[in-house]
Design an enzyme around this catalytic site. Structure first.
Site, PDB file in Angstrom:
ATOM      1  N   GLY A   1       4.024  11.637 -38.716  1.00  0.00           N
ATOM      2  CA  GLY A   1       4.352  13.112 -39.734  1.00  0.00           C
ATOM      3  C   GLY A   1       5.109  12.238 -40.666  1.00  0.00           C
TER       4      GLY A   1
ATOM      5  N   CYS B   1      -4.260  20.061 -32.344  1.00  0.00           N
ATOM      6  CA  CYS B   1      -5.007  20.718 -33.779  1.00  0.00           C
ATOM      7  C   CYS B   1      -4.939  22.256 -33.908  1.00  0.00           C
ATOM      8  CB  CYS B   1      -6.507  20.373 -32.648  1.00  0.00           C
ATOM      9  SG  CYS B   1      -7.903  21.404 -34.371  1.00  0.00           S
TER      10      CYS B   1
ATOM     11  N   PRO C   1      -5.261   9.480 -34.833  1.00  0.00           N
ATOM     12  CA  PRO C   1      -6.798   9.937 -33.973  1.00  0.00           C
ATOM     13  C   PRO C   1      -7.639  11.245 -36.120  1.00  0.00           C
ATOM     14  CG  PRO C   1      -5.367  11.255 -32.850  1.00  0.00           C
ATOM     15  CD  PRO C   1      -4.544  10.000 -33.949  1.00  0.00           C
TER      16      PRO C   1
HETATM   17  C1  LIG Z   1      -8.800  14.680 -41.718  1.00  0.00           C
HETATM   18  C2  LIG Z   1      -7.195  14.478 -40.809  1.00  0.00           C
HETATM   19  C3  LIG Z   1      -8.092  14.421 -39.855  1.00  0.00           C
HETATM   20  C4  LIG Z   1      -7.410  15.391 -38.398  1.00  0.00           C
HETATM   21  N1  LIG Z   1      -7.720  14.930 -37.283  1.00  0.00           N
HETATM   22  C5  LIG Z   1      -6.736  15.136 -35.937  1.00  0.00           C
HETATM   23  C6  LIG Z   1      -7.882  14.787 -35.431  1.00  0.00           C
HETATM   24  O1  LIG Z   1      -8.968  14.838 -34.680  1.00  0.00           O
HETATM   25  N2  LIG Z   1      -6.449  15.301 -33.574  1.00  0.00           N
HETATM   26  C7  LIG Z   1      -5.776  14.899 -33.702  1.00  0.00           C
HETATM   27  O2  LIG Z   1      -4.886  15.111 -32.779  1.00  0.00           O
HETATM   28  N3  LIG Z   1      -5.074  15.147 -35.156  1.00  0.00           N
HETATM   29  C8  LIG Z   1      -5.638  15.043 -36.201  1.00  0.00           C
HETATM   30  N4  LIG Z   1      -5.141  14.978 -37.451  1.00  0.00           N
HETATM   31  C9  LIG Z   1      -3.645  15.050 -37.439  1.00  0.00           C
HETATM   32  C10 LIG Z   1      -3.172  13.611 -37.290  1.00  0.00           C
HETATM   33  O3  LIG Z   1      -3.751  13.286 -36.437  1.00  0.00           O
HETATM   34  C11 LIG Z   1      -1.261  13.927 -37.640  1.00  0.00           C
HETATM   35  O4  LIG Z   1      -0.767  14.156 -36.681  1.00  0.00           O
HETATM   36  C12 LIG Z   1      -1.425  14.425 -38.733  1.00  0.00           C
HETATM   37  O5  LIG Z   1      -1.931  14.580 -39.925  1.00  0.00           O
HETATM   38  C13 LIG Z   1       0.756  14.185 -39.443  1.00  0.00           C
HETATM   39  O6  LIG Z   1       0.404  13.526 -39.558  1.00  0.00           O
HETATM   40  P1  LIG Z   1       0.375  12.179 -40.980  1.00  0.00           P
HETATM   41  O7  LIG Z   1       1.933  13.023 -41.628  1.00  0.00           O
HETATM   42  O8  LIG Z   1       0.519  10.987 -40.910  1.00  0.00           O
HETATM   43  O9  LIG Z   1      -0.862  12.465 -41.742  1.00  0.00           O
HETATM   44  C14 LIG Z   1      -5.991  15.308 -38.556  1.00  0.00           C
HETATM   45  C15 LIG Z   1      -5.343  15.241 -39.503  1.00  0.00           C
HETATM   46  C16 LIG Z   1      -5.754  14.619 -40.599  1.00  0.00           C
HETATM   47  C17 LIG Z   1      -5.391  14.599 -41.762  1.00  0.00           C
END
Ligand SMILES: Cc1cc2nc3c(=O)[nH]c(=O)nc-3n(C[C@H](O)[C@H](O)[C@H](O)COP(=O)(O)O)c2cc1C
Length: 346
Positions: free
Chosen positions: A204, A103, A18
């Protein structure tokens, strides 16, 4: 249907995370086509849903091709969360409801939403119970490891969520205070997996197929969720699937394919949004990501950030391709580690 029946756990499903402003319906469809097994909407305010806020309800639209899809909601009032979940289920019919306990954004945390809830695990349990009782579809949760270092305890958080009725849990092993700094502590995903019996989705710092395989090996997680690694790179799902299945990794997309997919994504976005000019403006972030690392990428982005229609976008990309094929563009962008750079080098 339970979450165990709904999702193909045996193959280690790949989730598109998300992401507010990113994981919208067009991008979710694209990632599904490239191998994401499950998608989740961006977080949607329970209050906004209950109040019938028009803009909020827009976030809930999805296409059948996206299933299985979860709608993620946030809020700190168990009753309002339950009302919102029931409305979403009855009106939009997603496959599951996901609750956001991760969040870190100030505006959300201030009202105890998102990771703010992690300061009060009794509240977390009450929210999960209320939401799970409000719909017949599964309730899942997405959490961080704690609110801050002092409250960091992902195993305890997981046990509370499981006990309250969460059918699956996704852990992004950073605290709210960490925001995105440092490295996600995958060992916490492993510890959570050992402690709970519901499926655990690890999240992550997955930037490649290799990372996905390493996360599964190191943590034993049941599923893998990718957020930032998908930006301008829906191909990451194809690569992660191959890595998890022990298949040879597919070659990186070349510039032509990159632009084709970018334009397809843009067309889908424009068709989906009601205001096409606004859709193009909001698509700029994706243009930035799709062109990251390309030779003379900065100049190209400058051109692309001026466009206001799909035709202009198409023209600028075609012009770049002509120059690229004619060998007029040299040198990767300095410091770029984006995968596009590797693709062009080949
Ligand atoms: C632009 C952006 C928007 C995000 N919005 C949400 C969200 O609406 N809900 C949520 O649970 N996490 C949100 N996240 C967190 C991501 O879902 C994820 O947990 C976090 O980026 C770590 O994963 P990654 O290392 O693959 O980026 C957001 C992250 C980014 C970068």
């Amino acid at each position: 249907m339970t979450i165990r029946e709904l999702i193909p756990w045996k193959r280690t499903p790949l989730y598109l995370a998300p992401q507010a402003g990113v994981s919208e319906s067009p991008f979710r469809r694209l990632c599904r086509a490239f191998g994401a097994d499950v998608v989740v909407s961006e977080f949607v305010s329970a209050e906004g849903i209950c109040q019938g806020n028009e803009r909020t309800l827009e976030y809930l639209r999805f296409d059948e091709a996206e299933r299985p899809i979860g709608v993620q909601i946030f809020g700190a009032d168990p009753q309002r969360m339950a009302e919102a979940a029931a409305f979403v289920h009855e009106t939009f019919g997603p496959d599951f409801i996901d609750i956001n306990f991760g969040c870190p954004v100030k505006k959300v945390v201030k009202r105890n939403g998102g990771s703010g809830c992690l300061r009060d695990l009794e509240l977390v349990a009450r929210i999960i119970r209320a939401v799970a009782a409000a719909t017949p579809i599964p309730t899942t949760v997405k959490v961080r490891s704690g609110f801050d270092q002092a409250t960091r305890d992902p195993v305890r958080i997981g046990l509370v969520c499981e006990e309250a009725g969460a059918e699956a849990i996704c852990l992004h092993p950073r605290t709210r205070t960490d925001m995105y700094s440092g490295q996600a502590r995958w060992e916490e995903i492993a510890a959570l997996k050992q402690a709970v019996s519901i499926p655990v989705i690890g999240n992550g710092d997955i930037r490649s197929g290799e990372d996905a395989l390493r996360m599964r090996t190191e943590t034993g997680c049941d599923g893998i969720m990718i957020a930032r690694g998908s930006h301008g790179d829906p191909w990451i799902f194809r690569e992660a699937r191959a890595a998890l299945d022990g298949q040879p990794l597919p070659t990186e997309p070349d510039v032509e394919e990159r632009f084709e997919v970018c334009l397809d994504h843009a067309r889908k976005t424009i068709a989906f949004e009601r205001d096409s000019r606004r859709a193009v403006l909001e698509f700029r972030k994706h243009l930035g990501w799709y062109t990251k690392g390309l030779p003379s990428g900065r100049d190209l982005r400058q051109e692309l950030f001026e466009v206001t229609s799909i035709e202009e976008m198409q023209e600028r990309l075609a012009g770049y391709l002509d120059r690229y094929r004619a060998g007029e563009l040299r040198g990767m962008e300095s410091g770029s580690e984006h995968r596009a750079a590797a693709a062009v080098r080949m």
